[in-house]
Design an enzyme around this catalytic site. Structure first.
Site, PDB file in Angstrom:
ATOM      1  N   SER A 144       0.852  -1.190   0.000  1.00 34.80           N
ATOM      2  CA  SER A 144       0.000   0.000   0.000  1.00 34.80           C
ATOM      3  C   SER A 144       0.881   1.230   0.000  1.00 34.80           C
ATOM      4  O   SER A 144       2.023   1.189   0.488  1.00 34.80           O
ATOM      5  CB  SER A 144      -0.890   0.012   1.243  1.00 34.80           C
ATOM      6  OG  SER A 144      -1.531   1.268   1.411  1.00 34.80           O
ATOM      7  N   TYR A 159      -2.452  -0.949  10.376  1.00 36.01           N
ATOM      8  CA  TYR A 159      -2.528  -1.347   8.966  1.00 36.01           C
ATOM      9  C   TYR A 159      -1.301  -0.881   8.202  1.00 36.01           C
ATOM     10  O   TYR A 159      -0.656  -1.661   7.492  1.00 36.01           O
ATOM     11  CB  TYR A 159      -3.792  -0.772   8.332  1.00 36.01           C
ATOM     12  CG  TYR A 159      -3.871  -0.979   6.835  1.00 36.01           C
ATOM     13  CD1 TYR A 159      -4.201  -2.223   6.302  1.00 36.01           C
ATOM     14  CD2 TYR A 159      -3.595   0.069   5.955  1.00 36.01           C
ATOM     15  CE1 TYR A 159      -4.259  -2.422   4.923  1.00 36.01           C
ATOM     16  CE2 TYR A 159      -3.656  -0.119   4.583  1.00 36.01           C
ATOM     17  CZ  TYR A 159      -3.994  -1.358   4.074  1.00 36.01           C
ATOM     18  OH  TYR A 159      -4.038  -1.548   2.717  1.00 36.01           O
TER      19      TYR A 159
END
Length: 254
Positions: A144, A159
Protein backbone atom coordinates in the site's frame (compact mmCIF):
# COMPACT_ATOMS: atom_id res chain seq x y z
CA UNK A 1 -3.00 -9.84 -23.38
CA UNK A 2 -0.45 -11.54 -21.16
CA UNK A 3 0.06 -15.26 -21.74
CA UNK A 4 0.22 -17.23 -18.50
CA UNK A 5 -0.61 -20.59 -20.04
CA UNK A 6 0.86 -23.46 -18.07
CA UNK A 7 1.73 -21.34 -15.04
CA UNK A 8 0.30 -22.21 -11.63
CA UNK A 9 -0.45 -19.18 -9.50
CA UNK A 10 -1.46 -19.03 -5.84
CA UNK A 11 -3.51 -15.89 -5.17
CA UNK A 12 -4.61 -15.01 -1.65
CA UNK A 13 -7.77 -13.03 -0.97
CA UNK A 14 -9.44 -13.93 -4.26
CA UNK A 15 -13.03 -13.34 -3.13
CA UNK A 16 -13.26 -9.54 -3.36
CA UNK A 17 -11.66 -6.28 -4.44
CA UNK A 18 -8.21 -6.44 -5.98
CA UNK A 19 -8.07 -10.19 -5.46
CA UNK A 20 -11.31 -10.87 -7.32
CA UNK A 21 -10.24 -8.71 -10.27
CA UNK A 22 -6.85 -10.42 -10.29
CA UNK A 23 -8.34 -13.91 -10.20
CA UNK A 24 -10.46 -13.06 -13.23
CA UNK A 25 -7.49 -11.58 -15.11
CA UNK A 26 -5.17 -14.48 -14.32
CA UNK A 27 -7.77 -16.93 -15.55
CA UNK A 28 -8.31 -14.95 -18.75
CA UNK A 29 -4.55 -15.04 -19.33
CA UNK A 30 -4.59 -18.85 -19.25
CA UNK A 31 -3.14 -19.46 -15.79
CA UNK A 32 -4.00 -22.32 -13.47
CA UNK A 33 -5.28 -20.41 -10.42
CA UNK A 34 -5.28 -21.50 -6.80
CA UNK A 35 -7.82 -19.02 -5.42
CA UNK A 36 -7.56 -18.62 -1.67
CA UNK A 37 -10.42 -17.17 0.36
CA UNK A 38 -10.99 -16.57 4.05
CA UNK A 39 -14.72 -16.98 4.62
CA UNK A 40 -16.43 -15.80 1.45
CA UNK A 41 -16.52 -18.86 -0.81
CA UNK A 42 -19.35 -17.38 -2.88
CA UNK A 43 -17.14 -14.40 -3.70
CA UNK A 44 -14.26 -16.65 -4.74
CA UNK A 45 -16.59 -18.73 -6.88
CA UNK A 46 -17.92 -15.60 -8.60
CA UNK A 47 -14.39 -14.27 -9.22
CA UNK A 48 -13.32 -17.54 -10.82
CA UNK A 49 -16.58 -18.36 -12.60
CA UNK A 50 -15.10 -17.85 -16.07
CA UNK A 51 -12.09 -20.09 -15.40
CA UNK A 52 -12.52 -23.69 -16.61
CA UNK A 53 -12.87 -26.22 -13.80
CA UNK A 54 -9.59 -27.91 -14.63
CA UNK A 55 -7.69 -24.62 -14.27
CA UNK A 56 -8.88 -23.53 -10.82
CA UNK A 57 -8.71 -24.72 -7.25
CA UNK A 58 -10.50 -22.90 -4.44
CA UNK A 59 -8.92 -23.26 -0.99
CA UNK A 60 -10.15 -21.81 2.30
CA UNK A 61 -7.70 -20.77 5.01
CA UNK A 62 -7.56 -18.30 7.88
CA UNK A 63 -4.29 -16.43 7.37
CA UNK A 64 -4.11 -15.78 11.12
CA UNK A 65 -3.69 -19.55 11.63
CA UNK A 66 -0.16 -20.49 10.59
CA UNK A 67 -1.07 -24.17 10.48
CA UNK A 68 -3.83 -23.37 7.97
CA UNK A 69 -1.46 -21.15 5.98
CA UNK A 70 1.07 -23.95 5.65
CA UNK A 71 -1.73 -26.31 4.71
CA UNK A 72 -2.79 -23.85 1.99
CA UNK A 73 0.72 -23.90 0.54
CA UNK A 74 0.94 -27.70 0.61
CA UNK A 75 -2.44 -28.04 -1.09
CA UNK A 76 -1.47 -25.50 -3.75
CA UNK A 77 1.77 -27.36 -4.57
CA UNK A 78 0.11 -30.77 -4.52
CA UNK A 79 -2.50 -29.72 -7.09
CA UNK A 80 -0.10 -29.58 -10.06
CA UNK A 81 3.23 -30.37 -8.45
CA UNK A 82 4.45 -26.79 -8.34
CA UNK A 83 3.57 -23.14 -7.79
CA UNK A 84 5.21 -20.79 -10.28
CA UNK A 85 3.86 -17.54 -8.83
CA UNK A 86 2.70 -16.42 -5.38
CA UNK A 87 0.49 -13.33 -5.19
CA UNK A 88 0.27 -12.20 -1.55
CA UNK A 89 -2.85 -10.04 -1.70
CA UNK A 90 -5.14 -10.80 1.26
CA UNK A 91 -5.20 -8.29 4.09
CA UNK A 92 -7.41 -6.72 6.74
CA UNK A 93 -7.77 -3.00 7.47
CA UNK A 94 -8.64 -2.60 11.14
CA UNK A 95 -8.95 0.59 13.15
CA UNK A 96 -6.30 1.06 15.83
CA UNK A 97 -7.11 4.53 17.22
CA UNK A 98 -4.84 6.00 19.86
CA UNK A 99 -7.92 6.65 22.00
CA UNK A 100 -8.94 2.99 21.99
CA UNK A 101 -8.83 1.03 25.21
CA UNK A 102 -5.93 -1.37 25.64
CA UNK A 103 -7.90 -4.46 24.65
CA UNK A 104 -9.14 -2.91 21.38
CA UNK A 105 -5.67 -1.58 20.53
CA UNK A 106 -3.98 -4.91 21.27
CA UNK A 107 -6.58 -6.88 19.31
CA UNK A 108 -6.28 -4.65 16.23
CA UNK A 109 -2.50 -4.92 16.22
CA UNK A 110 -2.52 -8.67 16.81
CA UNK A 111 -5.00 -9.38 14.01
CA UNK A 112 -3.25 -6.97 11.61
CA UNK A 113 0.14 -8.56 12.20
CA UNK A 114 -1.26 -12.10 11.99
CA UNK A 115 -3.18 -11.64 8.73
CA UNK A 116 -1.11 -8.97 6.98
CA UNK A 117 2.39 -10.02 8.03
CA UNK A 118 2.84 -13.42 9.66
CA UNK A 119 0.56 -15.36 7.31
CA UNK A 120 1.92 -13.75 4.12
CA UNK A 121 5.49 -14.07 5.43
CA UNK A 122 4.96 -17.80 5.92
CA UNK A 123 3.82 -18.09 2.30
CA UNK A 124 6.75 -15.92 1.23
CA UNK A 125 9.12 -18.30 2.99
CA UNK A 126 7.53 -21.40 1.48
CA UNK A 127 7.45 -19.88 -2.01
CA UNK A 128 11.09 -18.79 -1.82
CA UNK A 129 12.27 -22.24 -0.77
CA UNK A 130 10.13 -23.84 -3.49
CA UNK A 131 11.46 -21.46 -6.14
CA UNK A 132 15.04 -22.08 -5.06
CA UNK A 133 14.52 -25.81 -5.50
CA UNK A 134 13.02 -25.29 -8.95
CA UNK A 135 15.52 -22.73 -10.22
CA UNK A 136 13.35 -19.64 -9.98
CA UNK A 137 9.86 -18.22 -9.66
CA UNK A 138 7.84 -15.08 -9.03
CA UNK A 139 6.48 -13.44 -5.88
CA UNK A 140 4.16 -10.42 -5.97
CA UNK A 141 3.25 -8.65 -2.73
CA UNK A 142 0.33 -6.24 -2.68
CA UNK A 143 1.35 -3.57 -0.19
CA UNK A 144 0.00 0.00 0.00
CA UNK A 145 1.10 3.56 -0.39
CA UNK A 146 0.52 3.73 3.36
CA UNK A 147 3.69 1.64 3.72
CA UNK A 148 5.68 4.48 2.15
CA UNK A 149 3.96 7.64 3.39
CA UNK A 150 1.95 6.51 6.39
CA UNK A 151 -1.83 6.28 6.37
CA UNK A 152 -3.88 9.43 5.88
CA UNK A 153 -6.18 8.17 8.62
CA UNK A 154 -4.39 8.08 12.00
CA UNK A 155 -6.65 5.23 13.08
CA UNK A 156 -4.87 2.95 10.57
CA UNK A 157 -1.51 2.87 12.32
CA UNK A 158 -1.49 -0.92 12.60
CA UNK A 159 -2.53 -1.35 8.97
CA UNK A 160 0.19 0.92 7.57
CA UNK A 161 2.84 -0.68 9.78
CA UNK A 162 1.82 -4.17 8.69
CA UNK A 163 1.97 -3.21 5.00
CA UNK A 164 5.46 -1.76 5.52
CA UNK A 165 6.60 -4.96 7.22
CA UNK A 166 5.57 -7.33 4.43
CA UNK A 167 7.01 -4.90 1.88
CA UNK A 168 10.40 -5.04 3.61
CA UNK A 169 10.27 -8.82 3.83
CA UNK A 170 9.59 -9.09 0.10
CA UNK A 171 12.41 -6.71 -0.76
CA UNK A 172 14.79 -8.70 1.42
CA UNK A 173 13.96 -11.85 -0.55
CA UNK A 174 14.45 -9.94 -3.80
CA UNK A 175 17.92 -8.74 -2.79
CA UNK A 176 19.03 -12.08 -1.41
CA UNK A 177 17.84 -14.29 -4.24
CA UNK A 178 17.89 -12.25 -7.44
CA UNK A 179 20.92 -14.28 -8.52
CA UNK A 180 18.89 -17.46 -7.98
CA UNK A 181 16.08 -16.41 -10.29
CA UNK A 182 13.59 -15.63 -7.52
CA UNK A 183 11.85 -12.47 -8.71
CA UNK A 184 9.99 -10.52 -6.01
CA UNK A 185 7.95 -7.39 -6.62
CA UNK A 186 5.96 -5.00 -4.41
CA UNK A 187 2.82 -3.32 -5.75
CA UNK A 188 1.77 -0.26 -3.73
CA UNK A 189 -1.75 0.91 -4.63
CA UNK A 190 -3.25 4.23 -3.63
CA UNK A 191 -7.02 4.54 -3.22
CA UNK A 192 -8.54 1.57 -5.05
CA UNK A 193 -12.23 1.21 -5.81
CA UNK A 194 -12.94 -1.58 -3.31
CA UNK A 195 -15.47 -2.04 -0.55
CA UNK A 196 -12.71 -1.79 2.04
CA UNK A 197 -11.65 1.63 0.73
CA UNK A 198 -15.23 2.85 0.47
CA UNK A 199 -15.87 1.99 4.12
CA UNK A 200 -12.63 3.68 5.14
CA UNK A 201 -13.53 6.83 3.19
CA UNK A 202 -16.76 7.24 5.11
CA UNK A 203 -14.72 7.51 8.31
CA UNK A 204 -12.48 10.28 7.01
CA UNK A 205 -14.74 12.93 5.50
CA UNK A 206 -16.54 10.93 2.81
CA UNK A 207 -15.80 9.72 -0.69
CA UNK A 208 -16.28 13.11 -2.36
CA UNK A 209 -13.66 14.81 -0.20
CA UNK A 210 -11.20 11.95 -0.68
CA UNK A 211 -11.66 11.97 -4.46
CA UNK A 212 -11.07 15.73 -4.58
CA UNK A 213 -7.67 15.19 -2.93
CA UNK A 214 -6.44 12.87 -5.71
CA UNK A 215 -4.41 14.17 -8.65
CA UNK A 216 -6.58 12.35 -11.22
CA UNK A 217 -9.78 13.00 -9.24
CA UNK A 218 -10.59 9.32 -9.51
CA UNK A 219 -9.88 6.09 -7.64
CA UNK A 220 -7.69 3.33 -9.05
CA UNK A 221 -9.83 0.62 -10.69
CA UNK A 222 -8.98 -2.89 -9.44
CA UNK A 223 -8.48 -3.96 -13.07
CA UNK A 224 -5.35 -1.75 -13.26
CA UNK A 225 -3.80 -3.72 -10.41
CA UNK A 226 -4.92 -7.02 -11.91
CA UNK A 227 -3.31 -6.24 -15.25
CA UNK A 228 -0.05 -5.27 -13.57
CA UNK A 229 0.00 -8.49 -11.54
CA UNK A 230 -0.53 -10.51 -14.71
CA UNK A 231 2.45 -8.79 -16.32
CA UNK A 232 4.68 -9.40 -13.30
CA UNK A 233 3.54 -13.02 -13.18
CA UNK A 234 5.01 -13.64 -16.63
CA UNK A 235 8.48 -13.11 -15.15
CA UNK A 236 9.57 -11.32 -18.30
CA UNK A 237 10.89 -8.17 -16.60
CA UNK A 238 13.63 -9.76 -14.50
CA UNK A 239 15.48 -6.56 -13.71
CA UNK A 240 12.39 -5.02 -12.13
CA UNK A 241 12.75 -7.43 -9.21
CA UNK A 242 12.89 -5.66 -5.86
CA UNK A 243 10.97 -2.67 -7.16
CA UNK A 244 8.01 -1.03 -5.46
CA UNK A 245 5.49 -0.14 -8.16
CA UNK A 246 3.30 2.81 -7.19
CA UNK A 247 -0.22 2.75 -8.61
CA UNK A 248 -1.93 5.93 -7.42
CA UNK A 249 -2.53 8.23 -10.40
CA UNK A 250 0.31 10.62 -9.47
CA UNK A 251 -1.24 11.47 -6.10
CA UNK A 252 1.97 10.34 -4.39
CA UNK A 253 5.15 10.77 -6.40
CA UNK A 254 8.52 9.80 -4.94
Amino acid sequence: MHDLSGRTILLTGASKGIGAATAEALGAAGAHVVAHYGGDRAGAEAATAAIPADRKLLVQADLADLGAVRGLWREAVAWRGRVDVLVNNAAVMLDSPLAADDDQWDAAWARSLDVNVKGPASLLRDATRHHLERGGGVIVTISSWAAQRGAGNPDLTAYSASKAAIKAATQTIARAHAVDGVLAYVVAPGIVRTQMSEVSAQRTGGEEALTASLAMKEWVPPSDLADLVCYLATGRCRHLTGATLDVNGASYVR
